[in-house]
Write a protein that holds these residues in place. Structure first.
Motif, PDB file in Angstrom:
ATOM      1  N   SER A 188       0.770  -1.203  -0.058  1.00  0.00           N
ATOM      2  CA  SER A 188       0.548   0.039   0.417  1.00  0.00           C
ATOM      3  C   SER A 188       0.443   1.475   0.153  1.00  0.00           C
ATOM      4  CB  SER A 188      -1.387  -0.328   1.099  1.00  0.00           C
ATOM      5  OG  SER A 188      -0.299  -0.425   2.872  1.00  0.00           O
ATOM      6  N   GLU A 248      -1.966   3.114   9.208  1.00  0.00           N
ATOM      7  CA  GLU A 248      -1.077   2.139   8.487  1.00  0.00           C
ATOM      8  C   GLU A 248       0.024   1.325  10.035  1.00  0.00           C
ATOM      9  OE1 GLU A 248       0.470   2.954   5.231  1.00  0.00           O
ATOM     10  OE2 GLU A 248      -0.461   1.372   4.185  1.00  0.00           O
ATOM     11  N   LEU A 306      -0.312  -6.547   6.173  1.00  0.00           N
ATOM     12  CA  LEU A 306      -0.705  -4.985   5.574  1.00  0.00           C
ATOM     13  C   LEU A 306      -0.519  -4.568   3.602  1.00  0.00           C
ATOM     14  CD1 LEU A 306       0.259  -2.733   8.056  1.00  0.00           C
ATOM     15  CD2 LEU A 306      -1.665  -2.376   7.275  1.00  0.00           C
ATOM     16  N   SER A 307       0.153  -5.479   3.243  1.00  0.00           N
ATOM     17  CA  SER A 307       0.056  -5.803   1.653  1.00  0.00           C
ATOM     18  C   SER A 307      -0.817  -6.672   1.116  1.00  0.00           C
ATOM     19  CB  SER A 307       1.759  -6.405   1.567  1.00  0.00           C
ATOM     20  OG  SER A 307       2.525  -6.130   1.720  1.00  0.00           O
ATOM     21  N   SER A 354      -6.648  -3.531   3.283  1.00  0.00           N
ATOM     22  CA  SER A 354      -6.269  -2.117   3.682  1.00  0.00           C
ATOM     23  C   SER A 354      -6.435  -2.165   5.038  1.00  0.00           C
ATOM     24  CB  SER A 354      -7.070  -1.827   2.883  1.00  0.00           C
ATOM     25  OG  SER A 354      -8.591  -1.785   3.619  1.00  0.00           O
ATOM     26  N   ASP A 409      -8.409  -0.288   6.699  1.00  0.00           N
ATOM     27  CA  ASP A 409     -10.278  -0.742   6.447  1.00  0.00           C
ATOM     28  C   ASP A 409     -10.465  -2.504   6.875  1.00  0.00           C
ATOM     29  OD1 ASP A 409     -12.412   0.390   7.184  1.00  0.00           O
ATOM     30  OD2 ASP A 409     -13.138  -0.226   5.683  1.00  0.00           O
ATOM     31  N   GLU A 410     -10.080  -2.930   5.916  1.00  0.00           N
ATOM     32  CA  GLU A 410     -10.212  -4.768   6.132  1.00  0.00           C
ATOM     33  C   GLU A 410     -10.203  -5.425   6.918  1.00  0.00           C
ATOM     34  OE1 GLU A 410     -10.250  -5.209   0.950  1.00  0.00           O
ATOM     35  OE2 GLU A 410      -8.432  -4.939   2.329  1.00  0.00           O
TER      36      GLU A 410
END
Length: 197
Positions: free
Chosen positions: A33, A67, A89-90, A93, A95-96
């Motif tokens: 991200s 993040e 994190l890759s 997201s 939020d997810e």
């Protein structure tokens, strides 16, 4: 602790970047991200976390504070190291990740390469209360109030540094915002809190 690095993006790779700060190149590991958000060859600022082991000092970088915050929460869990945190994190997201934890959706977290059922369950078990509180607070706020949430967070951090217990400081700040409105500056919030203690 190195809180952030601000400089020219000298090199960019999907897994790391090199940022030139006054002639010194800092190699920083990043999630996908962050890679997508960085413009090559331009000035950039990354929120960073320095991970220290006996055999290595490794910098991890993120374009947003959210993040970095979720990364720090993830690596606080036994069995989740910095590289696994980056992998999560890759793949998902912020939020997810938050939604998966709040909804106790083991399958979504387990889809991340290298995350088994036990680790996914541990992530949910250890973070659901922390994340749920944060998500509910954010969802309940309107867009302008979310900006003020940053001011509240800064005031809270200052009060904790000054010796307030975190839960007491949170209650104090919430009652001040309710009473005085949400257009207060960080300084005003802190002053009101100090007067009310």
């Amino acid at each position: 602790m190195i809180a952030y690095i601000d400089g020219k993006l000298a090199y960019k790779d999907p897994t790391y970047v090199i940022i030139d700060v006054h002639g010194v190149g800092y190699q920083i590991k990043i999630p996908l991200s962050t890679y997508s958000a960085l413009p090559a060859g331009e000035r950039c600022k990354l929120q960073t976390y320095l991970h220290i082991k006996e055999d290595a000092h490794t910098l991890y970088g993120f374009t947003t504070a959210a993040e970095k915050e979720i990364f720090l929460l993830l690596i606080s869990i036994s069995g989740v190291g910095p590289n696994t945190g980056l992998m999560i994190l890759s793949s998902l997201s912020v939020d997810e990740i938050q939604q998966a934890i709040v909804r106790e959706d083991v399958r979504t977290i387990q889809q991340v390469k290298g995350i088994g059922a036990k680790t996914a369950q541990r992530v949910i078990l250890e973070l659901k209360d922390k994340i749920r509180k944060e998500v509910l607070t954010t969802d309940a706020l309107s867009a302008p109030a979310r900006v003020h949430n940053t001011i509240r967070a800064e005031a809270l951090s200052a009060l904790v540094t000054l010796g307030f217990a975190k839960n007491v400081a949170e209650k104090t700040l919430d009652s001040i915002i309710k009473r005085e409105g949400s257009n207060l500056s960080v300084e005003e919030l802190i002053k009101f809190a100090l007067k009310s203690s």
